[in-house]
Design a protein around this motif. Structure first.
Motif, PDB file in Angstrom:
ATOM      1  N   VAL A   3       0.563   1.156  -8.348  1.00  0.00           N
ATOM      2  CA  VAL A   3      -0.300   0.229  -7.610  1.00  0.00           C
ATOM      3  C   VAL A   3      -1.636   0.853  -7.226  1.00  0.00           C
ATOM      4  O   VAL A   3      -2.606   0.130  -6.967  1.00  0.00           O
ATOM      5  N   ASN A  10      -5.233   2.219  -6.967  1.00  0.00           N
ATOM      6  CA  ASN A  10      -6.463   1.888  -7.685  1.00  0.00           C
ATOM      7  C   ASN A  10      -7.634   2.493  -6.911  1.00  0.00           C
ATOM      8  O   ASN A  10      -7.964   2.033  -5.816  1.00  0.00           O
ATOM      9  N   LYS A  45      -1.360  -4.293  -8.258  1.00  0.00           N
ATOM     10  CA  LYS A  45      -2.657  -3.792  -8.698  1.00  0.00           C
ATOM     11  C   LYS A  45      -3.464  -4.868  -9.404  1.00  0.00           C
ATOM     12  O   LYS A  45      -4.684  -4.982  -9.215  1.00  0.00           O
TER      13      LYS A  45
END
Length: 301
Positions: free
Chosen positions: A156, A158, A127
């Protein structure tokens, strides 16, 4: 980057014809969708089991090269998910076009030995480096595996740029299930006309084309899949011909003693015939001789 699970667990047949082949078909279709979505898109492939993580092809837009790397892969060892993701991230970091958005697609069909905290740490690193992650969870269904993968995705994800798809055993073909999911139909860059058309065909049940790909929509992918199938068919025919030749050679070897025995019997028969003819000739000569002697005796009388 697409991370392939080629561990020993891929030999199971709960996905037709086996886990590994079903996974390979899905990878081929995803590669076609990603490369056709944008002329600048590139795709790379690596394996996460065997003797270690191995990059089969670095990110490239050549679909033929991507499909060719899938042939002859060896199955064995255990899945190393953490190392596979890290190597994939490294390969994306060294991509030629730095403006390309980074995405990793992971196929996980084996038990995961890593701790959840370790996977969460890897997810946070992805991320931080703006790397999206898609996970295809299939094969083993233990709760620990699903929980670990969901924790990795949560770390992770987003703005909903990452996805996870769980395909239970015994369902329809793996590519058919994925074809209508966000992993296949969108790549965070506007989507793919090829993927959308393929998903529509699958949803309507109109996928009557060879390999499930309409050659009018994507002639390059259809041609590549056809060439790949023809090469595999030619290889199988050559192997079958070789096996037939070896079998015929073995049969000839077993017939050779019988042939020599037949030749010996024929030779004996011809010898017996010659001997009989000789005896007949001797008898004829004997009778003729007696007749001549009698005739000569009458003449003297």
């Amino acid at each position: 980057m697409i991370c392939i699970d080629n561990s020993e667990w891929m030999r199971n047949g709960d996905y037709a014809p086996c886990r590994f082949q079903a996974q390979a078909d899905a990878v081929n279709l995803i590669c076609g969708a990603k490369t056709q979505a944008n002329p600048e898109n590139t795709v790379g492939v690596l394996t996460m089991a065997g003797k270690g993580v191995r990059v089969l092809v670095t990110p490239t837009g050549d679909l033929g090269k991507i499909l060719a790397c899938m042939h002859g892969l060896e199955i064995g060892g255990e899945l190393n998910l953490a190392a596979g993701i890290q190597v994939a991230q490294l390969a994306l970091k060294h991509r030629q076009n730095k403006k390309q958005q980074q995405r990793i697609i992971v196929f996980a069909g084996s038990p995961i030995k890593h701790e959840k905290k370790m996977l969460e740490m890897i997810g946070r690193k992805l991320k931080k480096n703006s790397v999206a992650l898609d996970i295809v969870n299939f094969g083993e269904e233990d709760e620990g595996k699903t929980e670990k993968l969901e924790a990795l995705l949560a770390a992770v994800n987003n703005n909903d740029n990452s996805h996870i798809v769980t395909v239970p055993p015994g369902s329809s073909a793996l590519p058919d299930v994925l074809i209508s999911t966000p992993i296949f139909t969108s790549d965070g860059e506007g989507g793919s006309g090829f993927a959308a058309a393929a998903a529509a065909a699958a949803a309507s049940g109109a996928s009557g084309f060879e390999f499930g790909v309409d050659p009018n929509l994507d002639p390059e992918l259809a041609l590549a899949l056809r060439v790949s199938m023809e090469e595999e068919r030619a290889r199988q025919e050559a192997a079958a011909k070789k096996a037939a030749d070896e079998a015929s050679k073995q049969e000839k070897g077993s017939d050779q003693p019988a042939s020599s025995q037949d030749a010996t019997m024929t030779e004996h028969a011809s010898g017996a015939t010659s001997e009989a003819e000789n005896k007949t000739n001797d008898l004829m000569a004997y009778f003729i001789g007696n007749i001549l002697r009698k005739i000569s005796g009458l003449g003297s009388f």
